[in-house]
Enzyme design. Structure first.
Site, mmCIF file in Angstrom:
data_model
loop_
_atom_site.group_PDB
_atom_site.id
_atom_site.type_symbol
_atom_site.label_atom_id
_atom_site.label_comp_id
_atom_site.label_asym_id
_atom_site.label_seq_id
_atom_site.Cartn_x
_atom_site.Cartn_y
_atom_site.Cartn_z
ATOM 1 N N GLY A 55 0.835 -1.192 0.000
ATOM 2 C CA GLY A 55 0.000 0.000 0.000
ATOM 3 C C GLY A 55 0.869 1.240 0.000
ATOM 4 N N ILE A 109 2.716 2.773 2.442
ATOM 5 C CA ILE A 109 4.075 2.589 2.973
ATOM 6 C C ILE A 109 4.844 1.627 2.072
ATOM 7 C CG2 ILE A 109 5.431 1.724 4.938
ATOM 8 C CD1 ILE A 109 2.977 2.530 6.718
ATOM 9 N N ARG A 163 -4.587 -6.661 -1.244
ATOM 10 C CA ARG A 163 -5.943 -7.236 -1.322
ATOM 11 C C ARG A 163 -6.463 -7.192 -2.748
ATOM 12 N NH1 ARG A 163 -11.170 -5.438 -0.426
ATOM 13 N NH2 ARG A 163 -10.539 -3.354 0.220
ATOM 14 N N ARG A 192 1.514 -5.001 11.871
ATOM 15 C CA ARG A 192 0.980 -5.348 13.182
ATOM 16 C C ARG A 192 1.501 -6.731 13.567
ATOM 17 N NH1 ARG A 192 0.241 -0.734 13.815
ATOM 18 N NH2 ARG A 192 -1.689 0.401 14.189
ATOM 19 N N GLU A 218 2.110 -7.054 22.579
ATOM 20 C CA GLU A 218 2.742 -5.750 22.604
ATOM 21 C C GLU A 218 2.140 -4.930 23.735
ATOM 22 O OE1 GLU A 218 2.751 -2.321 19.415
ATOM 23 O OE2 GLU A 218 3.582 -4.147 18.542
ATOM 24 N N HIS A 220 7.812 -0.301 18.491
ATOM 25 C CA HIS A 220 6.692 0.316 17.768
ATOM 26 C C HIS A 220 6.847 1.848 17.646
ATOM 27 C CE1 HIS A 220 2.183 -0.276 16.684
ATOM 28 N NE2 HIS A 220 2.696 0.753 16.035
ATOM 29 N N GLY A 228 8.312 2.993 14.547
ATOM 30 C CA GLY A 228 8.750 3.113 13.150
ATOM 31 C C GLY A 228 8.186 4.323 12.423
HETATM 32 N N1 LIG Z 1 4.892 0.486 13.110
HETATM 33 C C1 LIG Z 1 4.302 1.669 13.020
HETATM 34 O O1 LIG Z 1 4.615 2.617 13.734
HETATM 35 C C2 LIG Z 1 3.254 1.862 11.975
HETATM 36 C C3 LIG Z 1 2.517 0.783 11.521
HETATM 37 N N2 LIG Z 1 1.593 0.962 10.524
HETATM 38 C C4 LIG Z 1 0.857 -0.223 10.066
HETATM 39 O O2 LIG Z 1 1.024 -0.364 8.657
HETATM 40 C C5 LIG Z 1 -0.240 -0.658 8.070
HETATM 41 C C6 LIG Z 1 -0.256 -0.275 6.613
HETATM 42 O O3 LIG Z 1 -0.179 1.134 6.477
HETATM 43 P P1 LIG Z 1 -0.333 1.841 5.048
HETATM 44 O O4 LIG Z 1 0.615 1.291 4.067
HETATM 45 O O5 LIG Z 1 -0.287 3.297 5.314
HETATM 46 O O6 LIG Z 1 -1.822 1.408 4.663
HETATM 47 P P2 LIG Z 1 -2.472 1.155 3.237
HETATM 48 O O7 LIG Z 1 -3.934 1.080 3.482
HETATM 49 O O8 LIG Z 1 -1.973 2.115 2.235
HETATM 50 O O9 LIG Z 1 -1.911 -0.277 2.832
HETATM 51 C C7 LIG Z 1 -2.396 -1.461 3.353
HETATM 52 C C8 LIG Z 1 -2.126 -2.562 2.349
HETATM 53 O O10 LIG Z 1 -2.494 -3.813 2.941
HETATM 54 C C9 LIG Z 1 -3.270 -4.545 2.025
HETATM 55 N N3 LIG Z 1 -4.233 -5.385 2.740
HETATM 56 C C10 LIG Z 1 -5.086 -5.011 3.713
HETATM 57 N N4 LIG Z 1 -5.824 -6.060 4.116
HETATM 58 C C11 LIG Z 1 -5.428 -7.110 3.365
HETATM 59 C C12 LIG Z 1 -5.824 -8.458 3.306
HETATM 60 N N5 LIG Z 1 -6.784 -8.930 4.093
HETATM 61 N N6 LIG Z 1 -5.197 -9.244 2.410
HETATM 62 C C13 LIG Z 1 -4.215 -8.761 1.602
HETATM 63 N N7 LIG Z 1 -3.795 -7.490 1.608
HETATM 64 C C14 LIG Z 1 -4.402 -6.675 2.490
HETATM 65 C C15 LIG Z 1 -3.996 -3.510 1.203
HETATM 66 O O11 LIG Z 1 -4.392 -4.055 -0.045
HETATM 67 C C16 LIG Z 1 -2.944 -2.427 1.072
HETATM 68 O O12 LIG Z 1 -2.133 -2.670 -0.040
HETATM 69 C C17 LIG Z 1 -1.233 0.094 8.965
HETATM 70 O O13 LIG Z 1 -2.540 -0.442 8.872
HETATM 71 C C18 LIG Z 1 -0.635 -0.101 10.339
HETATM 72 O O14 LIG Z 1 -1.103 -1.310 10.900
HETATM 73 C C19 LIG Z 1 1.390 2.177 9.950
HETATM 74 C C20 LIG Z 1 2.079 3.282 10.376
HETATM 75 C C21 LIG Z 1 3.045 3.225 11.438
HETATM 76 O O1 LIG Z 2 -0.257 4.548 12.545
HETATM 77 C C1 LIG Z 2 -0.137 3.413 13.015
HETATM 78 O O2 LIG Z 2 -0.860 2.464 12.678
HETATM 79 C C2 LIG Z 2 0.900 3.169 14.007
HETATM 80 O O3 LIG Z 2 1.115 2.059 14.407
HETATM 81 C C3 LIG Z 2 1.678 4.331 14.500
HETATM 82 O O4 LIG Z 2 1.420 4.506 15.809
#
Ligand SMILES: NC(=O)C1=CN([C@@H]2O[C@H](COP(=O)(O)OP(=O)(O)OC[C@H]3O[C@@H](n4cnc5c(N)ncnc54)[C@H](O)[C@@H]3O)[C@@H](O)[C@H]2O)C=CC1
Ligand SMILES: O=C(O)C(=O)CO
Length: 315
Positions: free
Chosen positions: A144, A146, A166, A226, A255, A274, A276
């Site tokens: 997606g 990121i 997806r 996650r 976590e 957590h 990042g």
């Molecule tokens: N570690 C941290 O601090 C952070 C963690 N995150 C995590 O990263 C995740 C993704 O963030 P973004 O890329 O911004 O979101 P996004 O919505 O742009 O990308 C999510 C991707 O996952 C895919 N996806 C979702 N459900 C699916 C499924 N059931 N089967 C196959 N593919 C599936 C989607 O098709 C999409 O390509 C967030 O939901 C969050 O959990 C995000 C920001 C910070």
């Molecule tokens: O944006 C998110 O999903 C994160 O995990 C950052 O806290």
């Protein structure tokens, strides 16, 4: 007058000015959202900008739009009434997260953690088993917002990229983009597996012992999405046996990781707590999203608001 509560420090000064211009200075209240539970300000708020604690949502009967400060919002969905617009912060974290993925990856391949240990001991010693990334195939699971930023960096490192999402569609940065039903073929190609999936009912436990067993021998895993996507027990066993060559984890299950948990001492594992997505650019990037969505909200173009959460898919 539309009353809004904004998490203090979450948006840059320029955007605070825009919010006050659009809503009226008296309607905008900068608050610590962790402390608004049960307050009159929350009872009157129609808009909340920032991650409102789940247990406080019931104290906001006039709420019409909740702009979350995080990209992952799945666990908020059951707490937010159907009529309330829920938007996430997808897009805000892309660059910081992509940097973090490479930080973890280079930490593993260049053995930076061990070097730091020796530095603390004042010992001058090289390392063995370093890897170069050029020519390796990175599989990005959750291709997606990121994921594409990670792919750009991977290409600059001379890596091949495949993605999984997806709704698969071709992408110029990736050799192939797979759907979840093609998970096995995707994993078989992923010498470096980067997991950036949201934590939902559909992604929980997807990387179990069987799935991890499809990865190439000694594959590296980075998880910044996650923790619930990977079965922790399976990962620990495969790292311990060397079947998985290393893991960089910004997210874990559970976590926070409790004292004494096996992951703390699992070999070839680099853990960050957590953070990042953390960066100095957050108020600018989040502010830009907030200004756009506020404009759409106030002009009644709610369908043009970015990142409206799909309650069925959980992200
Ligand atoms: N570690 C941290 O601090 C952070 C963690 N995150 C995590 O990263 C995740 C993704 O963030 P973004 O890329 O911004 O979101 P996004 O919505 O742009 O990308 C999510 C991707 O996952 C895919 N996806 C979702 N459900 C699916 C499924 N059931 N089967 C196959 N593919 C599936 C989607 O098709 C999409 O390509 C967030 O939901 C969050 O959990 C995000 C920001 C910070
Ligand atoms: O944006 C998110 O999903 C994160 O995990 C950052 O806290």
């Amino acid at each position: 007058m539309v009353r809004a509560l904004i998490k203090r420090g979450s948006v840059c000064d320029g955007v605070i000015g825009v919010l006050k211009d659009r809503l009226g200075a008296d309607a905008v209240c900068m608050v610590d959202l962790g402390e608004v539970h049960g307050t009159a300000a929350l009872a009157e708020a129609e808009v909340v900008i920032g991650t409102l604690p789940k247990e406080a949502i019931g104290d906001a009967p006039k709420l019409r739009w909740l702009q979350m400060g995080s990209a992952g919002v799945n666990s908020w969905i059951p707490h937010v009434p159907e009529g309330v617009i829920l938007t996430s912060a997808v897009g805000v974290y892309d660059e910081a997260m992509a940097d973090h993925v490479f930080g973890l990856l280079l930490g593993l391949t260049r053995r930076i953690g061990e070097a730091q240990d020796r530095q603390r001991e004042g010992r001058w010693r090289g390392a063995e088993g370093c890897l170069e990334l050029a020519g390796m195939t990175m599989g990005i699971m959750g291709y997606g917002s990121i994921g594409r930023s990670v792919a750009r960096r991977a290409r600059a490192f001379g890596m091949r990229v495949v993605g999984l999402r997806r709704r698969p569609e071709p992408d110029a940065l990736a050799e192939a983009v797979y759907g979840m039903e093609e998970l096995d073929a995707f994993l078989a190609r992923s010498e470096v597996l980067v997991v950036i999936l949201p934590g939902t009912d559909h992604t929980r436990g997807k990387l179990d012992e069987r799935a991890l067993g499809l990865l190439p021998e000694s594959a590296l895993i980075v998880n910044v999405g996650r923790g619930s996507t990977i079965r922790t027990d399976a990962l620990v066993a495969m790292l311990a046996s060397g079947r998985v060559g290393g893991a960089g984890l910004d997210v874990t299950d559970p976590e926070p990781l409790p004292e004494g948990h096996a992951l703390w001492t699992t070999p070839n594992t680099l853990i960050t707590a957590h953070y990042g997505g953390q960066s100095q650019s957050y108020p600018e990037r989040f502010g830009e999203l907030v200004a756009h969505n506020l404009d759409c909200f106030l002009s009644g173009r709610v369908e043009a608001m970015r990142n409206r959460v799909d309650r069925v898919w959980g992200y």
